[in-house]
Write a protein that holds these residues in place. Structure first.
Motif, short mmCIF file in Angstrom:
data_model
loop_
_atom_site.label_atom_id
_atom_site.label_comp_id
_atom_site.label_asym_id
_atom_site.label_seq_id
_atom_site.Cartn_x
_atom_site.Cartn_y
_atom_site.Cartn_z
N ALA A 1 29.34 38.47 27.57
CA ALA A 1 29.36 38.42 29.00
C ALA A 1 30.36 37.42 29.57
O ALA A 1 30.80 36.68 28.56
CB ALA A 1 27.93 38.07 29.49
N MET A 2 30.82 37.52 30.63
CA MET A 2 31.91 36.73 31.40
C MET A 2 31.70 36.84 32.85
O MET A 2 31.50 37.85 33.21
CB MET A 2 33.00 36.98 30.98
N THR A 3 32.37 36.06 33.62
CA THR A 3 32.22 36.19 34.99
C THR A 3 33.78 36.39 35.69
O THR A 3 34.67 35.36 34.89
CB THR A 3 31.62 34.78 35.69
N ILE A 4 33.85 37.26 36.38
CA ILE A 4 35.32 37.28 36.94
C ILE A 4 35.86 36.12 37.96
O ILE A 4 35.07 35.70 38.83
CB ILE A 4 35.49 38.65 37.99
N ARG A 5 36.81 35.37 37.55
CA ARG A 5 37.44 34.28 38.33
C ARG A 5 38.41 34.79 39.17
O ARG A 5 39.25 35.68 39.12
CB ARG A 5 37.90 33.24 37.32
N LYS A 6 38.85 33.91 40.14
CA LYS A 6 40.05 34.30 40.93
C LYS A 6 41.40 34.49 40.36
O LYS A 6 42.08 35.54 40.71
CB LYS A 6 40.15 33.06 42.17
N ASP A 7 41.55 33.79 39.25
CA ASP A 7 42.81 33.92 38.57
C ASP A 7 42.83 35.07 37.60
O ASP A 7 43.79 35.42 37.15
CB ASP A 7 43.13 32.64 37.57
N MET A 8 41.82 36.09 37.98
CA MET A 8 41.69 37.36 37.02
C MET A 8 42.15 38.35 37.86
O MET A 8 42.10 39.62 37.53
CB MET A 8 40.43 37.57 36.02
N LEU A 9 42.35 38.23 39.43
CA LEU A 9 42.53 39.40 40.17
C LEU A 9 43.94 39.83 40.05
O LEU A 9 44.84 38.92 40.16
CB LEU A 9 42.04 38.61 41.70
N ASN A 10 44.01 41.16 40.51
CA ASN A 10 45.38 41.67 40.63
C ASN A 10 45.99 41.65 42.35
O ASN A 10 45.29 40.83 43.07
CB ASN A 10 45.36 43.05 40.37
N SER A 11 46.90 42.24 42.75
CA SER A 11 47.74 42.29 44.17
C SER A 11 46.56 42.89 45.15
O SER A 11 46.87 42.76 46.07
CB SER A 11 48.83 42.80 43.79
N MET A 12 45.66 43.58 44.60
CA MET A 12 44.90 44.30 45.23
C MET A 12 43.42 43.38 45.76
O MET A 12 42.50 44.04 46.47
CB MET A 12 44.54 45.98 44.89
N ASN A 13 43.31 42.54 44.92
CA ASN A 13 42.05 41.49 44.97
C ASN A 13 40.86 41.88 44.40
O ASN A 13 39.89 41.63 44.57
CB ASN A 13 41.84 40.96 46.75
N TYR A 14 41.19 42.84 43.23
CA TYR A 14 40.34 43.40 42.37
C TYR A 14 40.72 42.66 41.08
O TYR A 14 41.78 42.38 40.55
CB TYR A 14 40.21 44.73 42.56
N ALA A 15 39.59 42.62 40.16
CA ALA A 15 39.98 42.26 38.81
C ALA A 15 41.02 43.22 38.19
O ALA A 15 40.93 44.54 38.15
CB ALA A 15 38.50 42.10 37.85
N HIS A 16 41.92 42.51 37.59
CA HIS A 16 43.04 43.24 36.79
C HIS A 16 42.09 44.09 35.67
O HIS A 16 41.18 43.50 35.06
CB HIS A 16 43.96 42.40 36.16
N GLY A 17 42.52 45.34 35.40
CA GLY A 17 41.85 46.13 34.47
C GLY A 17 42.01 45.51 33.07
O GLY A 17 40.91 45.96 32.40
N GLY A 18 42.75 44.83 32.81
CA GLY A 18 42.81 44.18 31.55
C GLY A 18 41.75 43.17 31.16
O GLY A 18 41.28 42.94 30.13
N VAL A 19 41.14 42.86 32.31
CA VAL A 19 39.96 41.93 32.08
C VAL A 19 38.73 42.45 31.47
O VAL A 19 38.20 41.98 30.75
CB VAL A 19 39.55 41.14 33.47
N SER A 20 38.35 43.47 32.05
CA SER A 20 37.21 44.49 31.49
C SER A 20 37.42 44.95 30.12
O SER A 20 36.65 45.28 29.21
CB SER A 20 36.67 45.49 32.55
N TYR A 21 38.72 45.28 30.17
CA TYR A 21 39.35 46.01 28.73
C TYR A 21 39.08 44.53 27.56
O TYR A 21 38.52 44.95 26.66
CB TYR A 21 40.71 46.33 28.84
N SER A 22 39.48 43.45 28.14
CA SER A 22 39.48 42.57 27.04
C SER A 22 38.16 42.08 26.83
O SER A 22 37.86 41.80 25.38
CB SER A 22 40.26 41.25 27.67
#
Length: 136
Positions: free
Chosen positions: A35-56
């Protein structure tokens, strides 16, 4: 080394997964939940989590579960379906289950959830080497 201990050793040596804030929730032979929590520094230009985060996150669960059989297992093919957008503060849980394993290959499916909601589905194939995990 006991198979269920291997993911803990892997995490202790995995700077990227540590940076993501991944924690192991459960682990047994052929299955691992992280498990993990999405942080602000993981967001993309649309203010959603970058797809690479859930992939990782899914890839980490995948690798941990694949190695619980005691031999080094390395990814040879993976894919992910992103089902829902993720936002800062979302707590994600990824559970990897080995669907089939033989001498050389392992086939895993990883569900990534936000609460009870499926947000991504990851599939992966590993090559199982002959090198064994050892206590160091």
């Amino acid at each position: 080394m006991k198979g269920e201990q291997i993911p803990y050793k892997m995490l202790s040596q995995d700077a990227f997964s540590q940076w993501l804030g991944i924690e192991i929730l459960e682990c047994e032979i052929g299955r691992c939940k992280v498990a993990m929590t999405i942080r602000k520094d993981m967001l993309n230009s649309m203010n959603y989590a970058h797809g690479g985060v859930s992939y990782s996150l899914a890839d980490t669960a995948f690798g941990f579960a694949a190695n619980t059989h005691g031999k080094y297992a390395v990814s040879i093919e993976t894919s992910i379906n992103h089902i829902e957008a993720l936002e800062e503060g979302d707590y994600l849980v990824a559970e990897s289950v080995i669907e089939k394993v033989n001498n050389k290959l392992g086939f895993n499916v990883v569900e990534v959830k936000r609460g009870e909601e499926l947000v991504a589905l990851f599939k992966g194939v590993v090559y199982r080497t002959q090198k064994e995990w050892k206590n160091d």
